[in-house]
Structure formats: structure tokens, C-alpha cells
Scaffold this active site. Sequence first.
Site, PDB file in Angstrom:
ATOM      1  CG  HIS A  15     151.350 -25.885   9.625  1.00  0.00           C
ATOM      2  ND1 HIS A  15     151.363 -24.784   8.796  1.00  0.00           N
ATOM      3  CD2 HIS A  15     150.044 -26.237   9.746  1.00  0.00           C
ATOM      4  CE1 HIS A  15     150.128 -24.498   8.418  1.00  0.00           C
ATOM      5  NE2 HIS A  15     149.311 -25.362   8.987  1.00  0.00           N
ATOM      6  CG  ASP A  17     147.193 -24.635  11.787  1.00  0.00           C
ATOM      7  OD1 ASP A  17     147.126 -24.281  10.602  1.00  0.00           O
ATOM      8  OD2 ASP A  17     147.550 -25.783  12.133  1.00  0.00           O
ATOM      9  CG  ASP A 127     147.243 -27.577   6.723  1.00  0.00           C
ATOM     10  OD1 ASP A 127     146.929 -28.628   6.152  1.00  0.00           O
ATOM     11  OD2 ASP A 127     146.856 -27.269   7.867  1.00  0.00           O
ATOM     12  CG  HIS A 354     144.993 -23.238   6.475  1.00  0.00           C
ATOM     13  ND1 HIS A 354     146.153 -22.503   6.415  1.00  0.00           N
ATOM     14  CD2 HIS A 354     145.233 -24.241   7.327  1.00  0.00           C
ATOM     15  CE1 HIS A 354     147.064 -23.062   7.198  1.00  0.00           C
ATOM     16  NE2 HIS A 354     146.535 -24.114   7.766  1.00  0.00           N
TER      17      HIS A 354
HETATM   18 ZN   LIG Z   1     147.245 -25.595   9.042  1.00  0.00          ZN
END
Ligand SMILES: [Zn+2]
Length: 909
Positions: A15, A17, A127, A354
Site C-alpha cells: 500500500h 502512500d 485505506d 488520502h
Molecule cells: Zn494509505
Amino acid sequence: MSQQKKTIHIISHTHWDREWYLPYEKHHYLLIEFMDQLIEILEADTDFKSFHLDGQTIILDDYLEVRPEKKKKIKRLIEDGRIHVGPWYVLQDEFLTSSEANIRNLQYGFKDARKWGSLSKIGYFPDSFGNMGQAPQILHQAGIKHAAFGRGVKPTGFNNLVGESDMYESPYSEMRWQAPDGSEVTGILFANWYCNGNEIPVERDLAKKYWDGHLEAMEKYAASDHFLMLNGCDHQPVQVDLSAAIRTAKELYPDYEFIHSNFNDYVNAIDRQLSKPKLKEVKGELRSQHTDGWGTLVNTASSRLYLKRMNHEVQTFLEKEVEPLATFAYLLGEDYDHDILEYAWKTLMQNHPHDSICGCSVDEVHREMVTRFEKSKHMAESLKQATLKKIGAKIDTSSFIQYSNQSVPFVLFNSTGLPKTGVATVEIDFIRSYFADGVNRKSIEEFDLDGYALVDLDGKEYAYHIDDVKIVFDYDLPKHQFRQPYLAKRATVSFEAKDVPSFSHRTFAFVQIAKSTKADERSIAQEANTLENNFLKVEINPNGSLTIFDKQTKEVFPNLLIYENSGDIGNEYMYKQASEDLPITTEDSEASVELIENTSIRATYEIIHQWEIPESAEAMLQQEQQQLVGFNTRKSKRSNKKILLTITTKVSLEKNGTGVNVEVTYDNNAKDHRLRVLFPTTIESSHHYADSIFEVAKRNNVPSEEWTNPDYSQHQQAFVSMHNDVKGITIANKGLNEYEILRDKANTIAITLLRAVGELGDWGYFPTPEAQCLGAHKASFKIFPHIGNRNREIVYHDAYQYAVPWSTLQLPVQTGELSGNYQYFSYKSDHPIAQTSLKVATNKKDVMIRFFNMMDQPGSLEIKANPLIDTKYESNVIEEKVNEWIDKHQINLKPYEIKTIGMIPNRKK
Ligand SMILES: [Zn+2]
């Protein structure tokens, strides 16, 4: 029938980010390391079947920016099904980006994934801090039948709570997720989170221990015999010995099937086995309504609100000004610059992940975001300017010559899909002196602005007010010549434009005729501390609050616009009121009130509060942060030391305004606090409405029984509205994404203006001094009283309209092929629908317009015949042709349906 073996689908992923607890480039460095390793393992180990690249195509761009030579290798791996990409461009926050931004994210994600040669067909929200209610409809239209998400729903299994039959709970991690229009996808909740198959041991003893626990956890929630196991986590490097770990598992558990899988195979497997009735249905928004409320992360809607305001500005500019204006030009035969728009959108969407738009990263991340907003806006402004010039060159203004050759025409564009009435402000150069001709400063200084009247094409005269006149330096940048600097006498002029049709322009001019002094020049502020027009009477009270009398309903709304301040010892994710802290308000304060503008078209009062508030939390808060004390067990109070917060509030009413405009400015010098503005509605109702993604969401005023957090803040887009059958009030905003309904008798709407905190939160201590948001701030909102349920959609339209300014362009007196008053395109509906975009399809030549039905009743829509449009068809959110046009003009909309219409233009050559 033979007993089928239970199958463990191990899906490798990370994941990613792009920016979060590290600045972008530090995560970027790790991404390059990660991708290098991924390519290496995929090439070296044929048993390592495939890798899910987190549902966002942008990370490939990020990698190739540094290692462009890897492009071919990556393309081959994607085409061979070893790397799975898409469907999104970024993993956005669904509630803090607009309806259209959510769609652009899917459109560009699809476009890029297809260019790479494959598309992972799963609505991937691993997420997301809650999920938008219309996601099943959006995905369904895009041909995606499954969505995976990590938050928003509490399965009954959690904490072994078996709830009553509650529509937001599901006994399984698989469920049917239904949008308000009835569209459905299979929802897959990462009940054991998206790290539930991380770091699988190879060694037998460790593996046994690992699998015993994990198999039990998966069995608990899985509705089918196919278990989902996500091998990866946040920024997780590739597990290079995964193939060996799978071999160990196969030896240890011969009764299970272990496969190195991918989402496409996994969803096909569960589809074959799951019957619909077995799964429980969840409906609409998934906002963690049925949790204790301490982990919803909803207060990211108020973290670093300056970013939300900038985002609102740029996305509204792209959607509601630049794209529609570029479409007008396109219908007139000009090119539509897809590349520039894609660049502007993608630059903006780099701020939509996000952890970015939510304001929950370290300071460096959010500093870079400010630059990205500016970059996107500057590119879009240049495109808009060029577009207006192209359209402007075609507009005939020759009739104004009848007054004199000194006439100064200009054009006013309404780029929205709604008729518009309101004060327009234009900048007009009454005289210019180019450097090339030798600047004559004196002639500019002496140029007299008196003696001009403002008229439209029919010669109708308008009252206007000069807000400002100055001598400015400026320049032209001609396309085929060197820059041309000049001095100009520039006036900022305001007047009221009335009933300008949707998607149209109107031409006006300042002309030299004797100005008539009309009798209706009655100014709006007639009595002391009062504003009044045909719709509203607004009184400004000594404490700076407003009492609004709605002349249509004869209802009075007292005490609107009270400021509230409370301590916040939480973090970028969560608001936590300081211990033993009672919020303070301006209710008993005394404000200074001054009339600063009073004309026949608008009047404005300036209200100033000099307010003493605690300067920060006690020093103890810093210790608690450093010692990693959870935010909800902290004991810090607010400091006894006070500092001054000066709030300047400008309250305006326009001649035909149905709402009261409010602009708030202040310098924040205090830390660890929250500032809100309160609107006691005095409306009895159990629920309210909030503008969300392609939905005016109905929400309860009171949280569910499980909710223990005293704060019940929610997300909003354009407005929040409370009404019953008798009266209502709607507050529209520009980028104020958080509100709360205070459950006192008055059903007060509280809108967050600022939340100042000193740390990121989450898994450690990350100080974020800039999240204290020290310095200058601005907030804009508009208060609309209205008649209960009957005309709420009219007010919703006004609230959407509030976000979009007029576009203006000064023109010479010229002949042209295009009439000075012109409507490019029009539609009609007697039903409450909202129009959200007008653009040209990506990769195509068709004009696309999108609407959504705001109500739970079916409706219809008529696209008016137009010489610029050839044929029309029904489309979807990814701009594909779905159906031929059946009726001649009319098209039906199901309740809450999102409807895209494609139009083949008949372009003028
Ligand atoms: Zn995230």
C-alpha cells in the site's frame, strides 16, 4: 458432490502512500528501491506469480520519472499479468474531493491502465477514511462489479458483538453494497486489514504458528471457501521468499489449497460460489456510523483547512469554468486541449491521495501540496485566458459604435448549468497606453471615467458602482509578436446581472451617454445595522451575530453566526476536546459593527470581534505526545494564558440575493484549538442533508447507539441543510468540509473554520508544527433561509451556484460571427437534478454532460435542440456509449441516478 478444498488466495501488494510520515521524495526513494526489487523478483522467480500495484497508476509514473529505461520491462510484466494496475490514478479521499474529481480519477486511471495493457477490475479503496454512497453506481457504470475497502463497515464479528438486524452490519467480510439508485457491487471488507497475509514465514515451526492463527481469523469472516490474504502492508517491500513460504504452507496444510493469486481471479472465484441471498446488504455511505466513533478519522476534514480551500478553488475552477468554456470554444470549431487539461487535472489529483488532501502528513508534504495547487491553477488559468480570447474574437460588439467610438464592451460568461443572477465584478481598462507608442502617463491620469453609462445590447441601462480605480502596469503576450507592455487606467466595476441563462454569454458596454438617475436606486442598508431586500431582512446584533427574517416564510432565525472556540489535544486525524474544557463562544461578547459598502446592488457590514482565547494547551500536551499517550486518554487542559484573536467578518446582501454572504478573515496565533461558527437552526427534525459525492445525503442528527465519541463531525461538499415542512436553513461553503449537528434543542449547525494541532498521530510521534495553522486565514460561506421541504432543491442549486464566479472578458468594438448574447447549449428539467460537468470526452470528439438526480423520485430531462449538436446518446462515467437516444429530446432518470449524455457536435468550420 465432493467437498471442495478451502482456497487461500495470497495476493502480493504494497500500500503505497506517495507521501505521509515522510516527505514525498523520501517515500519516492523507497518506491524506486521497491520497484527495482519487484522487477527483479518477478523476472527471477516464475513461481512468484503476480503483484497488485495498489490500485493506482501514478506510482508507475513516479518510478519511470527516475528510471525511464524500465518502461519496456514494466509494460511486458503488465501485459503478461504479472503486475496488476488501475483502476484509479491515485488512491483519493472520496469525501474531500469533488464528485467530478472522483470521476476524473477513474477516467485517467482507466486511460493509463489501458495504455499499460491491463486493468485490475476492482474498486480499490484499501485505506479510504469512509466510502461514498454512490461508489457502487460509479463502479457499476465503469463495468466494475467488486469493491474492496478497509473502513466504513463494522461486521458483527468485531469484538464478538452480534448486533440487532442493523443495515450497516454484515456477518461476513463479503457483502452486497448498494448505491442509492439500487446499483450494486460485491463489497469486500478487509476485516483483518490489508496486511493480513504480511511476512509469511518459510520456516516450518514459525509457519505453523502463523497459519493456525491466520486461518482461524479468516474463517471467522469469510462467506465463501475462498479466503483473501493480502501479502503486504503500508510501503511493504516485496517478500522475496514468498514462493518458498507458499511451498511450506502447502506441505503443512494439505487440506487447504494455497495459490499466489490476484484480485481478478479472487473475485471470479467468490462470484462462482456466493449466492446473493447469503450476503447481507449494506446501503449507501459507509462512514463507520456503527462504531464507537473514535477511529473514523473524520476530523481529517478539518485538518489544515487551508488545503481544502485551495482544493475547492482549483477543482471548481477546472470543472465549472475551464472545461465548460473550453467546450463552448470547441462547439464553435476551436480545438479542445486534452493534454493541458490532463496535466492540470493530474497535477491537482496528486494532492488528492488520502494522506495528502486529508492534511494528515508531515509539514514538508503539505508545503509541496500548496505548490501543486498553484501549478494546476496557473496552467488552468492560462488555458482559460486563451479560450476566452478565442471565443471573444468571434463575438460581435459592433452595435456599440452607435454611442461613440469610445464605447468599451465586455462579455460576461455564465459557465454553469444554471441561470445566474447576482453582482458581477469586472475589471475594465478604460484607456491603455502602450510603451511602444511612448507612454503618456498624463493622459491616463487625466482620463475621466465620468460620463459613462453601462448598457446591454438592447440599450437597457444598468446601475453600476466603481469599487476601485488605479493606474496599472500590464502587458499583452501576442502569439506571433514580442511582449507588449502598457499602462492602463483600470477600474473594478460591479453591477447586477439578472437571469443570465445557463451556459451562455451576454455582452455589455460602457458607453458615453448621459447616465439616467433612476428612482429605484434605493440602497440596501436603510436602517442602522440592517440589510434588507425583497427576500430577507438581516439585523446585526451587538454581539456580532445575525438575526435573519425570511420574508417568504415569515420565519425568524436568531443568533446565527456565533463563533465557538475549544481546546484540541488530538492530532491531524482526530479532534479531542481538552480536559475539563468548556467551549467558549462570542455570544456574550461585544463586536464593533461598521457599514463599509452601501449601494443599490449590495451592502456590506464589517463586524470585528476582539476575542481572548487560551494561547495553547498546557505544556503537558507535548509530554503526552512524546510519550505516545493515546489522544483519547490524554489529560492536558488549555493554558490559562490568553491571547487575542481578532476576527473580521464581512456580511453582505445583494439586491436580489436569497442568501447572506459571509467572508471571515483572521490571524491565528493560538495553538491546540478548534474554531467553529454556529447556526442555531431552531428547526425540529431528526435528520439533515449534506451535499456529498453525486448525492445529497440524508443523515441522522443523532449518532448510533454504539457511538461514544462526544464529537459527531461529518463531511460535506457544497452545503449542509436542515429543514422540516415549515422552514429550513442551508449553509453553502467554499472548502469548509467539516460540520457537526449539535444535538441541543436548537439543532445547531456548527461549521469548522480552523483546527490547529501539533502532531500527525497514527503509529508514532511525528511533530507537525505547521498543522497549528498559524497566520492569516479566510473562510467563505453563505446562509440561505428557505421554505421547508417544498423548494429545497432551488436552494441547493443556489448553493452550487455560489461556488462559481462569473467569467469576464473586455473586448474591442468589432464585428464577429457570434451574437453578443448567446446560449451554447441548454437543457430543461422540472425535476430536481444537478448538473456536474460539461467537457469533451477524453480520447474522443464528443461533448459529454453529466447530471445526477437529487431525489428519490424518477425524473426526466430534456436536451434542447441545438444547431451545434448533431446527435445524442446515453453514456456512462467512463464516457462510453451505452444506449442510442430513443426519445427525440427527453431522457429519463431513475431516483439518484448519475446520468452522462454524449453529444456528437456539429462543429462550425
Ligand atoms: Zn494509505
